[in-house]
Write a protein that holds these residues in place. Structure first.
Motif, PDB file in Angstrom:
ATOM      1  N   THR A 174      36.335  40.309  47.994  1.00 44.76           N
ATOM      2  CA  THR A 174      36.646  39.175  46.060  1.00 44.76           C
ATOM      3  C   THR A 174      35.552  40.605  45.569  1.00 44.76           C
ATOM      4  O   THR A 174      34.579  40.521  45.447  1.00 44.76           O
ATOM      5  N   ASN A 227      38.103  37.739  42.180  1.00 49.66           N
ATOM      6  CA  ASN A 227      39.247  38.942  42.699  1.00 49.66           C
ATOM      7  C   ASN A 227      39.450  38.966  44.003  1.00 49.66           C
ATOM      8  O   ASN A 227      38.593  39.986  44.134  1.00 49.66           O
ATOM      9  N   GLN A 228      40.732  38.806  44.285  1.00 52.72           N
ATOM     10  CA  GLN A 228      40.893  39.900  45.402  1.00 52.72           C
ATOM     11  C   GLN A 228      40.446  41.253  45.514  1.00 52.72           C
ATOM     12  O   GLN A 228      41.179  41.885  45.208  1.00 52.72           O
ATOM     13  N   THR A 256      41.022  44.955  46.885  1.00 53.41           N
ATOM     14  CA  THR A 256      42.447  45.689  47.783  1.00 53.41           C
ATOM     15  C   THR A 256      41.983  46.444  48.895  1.00 53.41           C
ATOM     16  O   THR A 256      40.828  47.378  48.383  1.00 53.41           O
ATOM     17  N   LYS A 280      40.794  46.534  39.946  1.00 53.81           N
ATOM     18  CA  LYS A 280      42.072  46.098  39.453  1.00 53.81           C
ATOM     19  C   LYS A 280      42.015  44.121  39.498  1.00 53.81           C
ATOM     20  O   LYS A 280      40.964  44.255  40.467  1.00 53.81           O
ATOM     21  N   PRO A 281      41.794  43.343  38.899  1.00 57.97           N
ATOM     22  CA  PRO A 281      42.495  43.665  37.200  1.00 57.97           C
ATOM     23  C   PRO A 281      40.741  44.112  36.799  1.00 57.97           C
ATOM     24  O   PRO A 281      39.994  44.208  37.580  1.00 57.97           O
ATOM     25  N   ASN A 334      37.594  44.395  35.908  1.00 57.53           N
ATOM     26  CA  ASN A 334      36.030  43.884  35.429  1.00 57.53           C
ATOM     27  C   ASN A 334      34.304  45.426  35.509  1.00 57.53           C
ATOM     28  O   ASN A 334      34.153  45.905  36.261  1.00 57.53           O
TER      29      ASN A 334
END
Length: 105
Positions: A45, A49-50, A52, A77-78, A80
């Motif tokens: 993360t 957020n995860q 990818t 994404k998102p 940051n």
């Protein structure tokens, strides 16, 4: 202090934060993992957020046996610009789940 080479900062043992400001698009992290895990057993993360996974390539020794993995992850994404990157490795055998983290500026 680490150096910025080709837009990448190599992280030293026990380093808890990047020395340079990063960000933008693409914004990627490459991890080197020793062991059988990788691909489907590990996760990451960034700023909560995860991340990818983009690619995962086996690290092959002189005996042509895979002993680890290079993993590329997209953290753009998102959007940051900085935050905590947390990598979690789960053993494919009975064993511990281990995590490490670094603050990316």
């Amino acid at each position: 202090m680490g150096q910025l080479q080709d837009g990448c900062e190599n992280i030293q043992d026990n380093q808890t934060s990047t020395n340079f400001n990063h960000g933008g698009n693409p914004f990627q992290v490459v991890t080197g993992v020793v062991g059988y895990g990788g691909r489907n057993t590990d996760s990451a993360t960034f700023a909560g957020n995860q991340a990818t996974m983009i690619d995962c390539v086996g690290i092959v020794g002189s005996d042509n046996v895979v002993f680890g993995w290079w993993e590329w992850r997209d953290i753009s994404k998102p959007s940051n610009s900085s935050g905590e990157f947390v990598y979690t490795a789960r053993s494919i055998n009975v064993g511990p789940t281990m995590s490490t983290s670094i603050y990316i500026k």
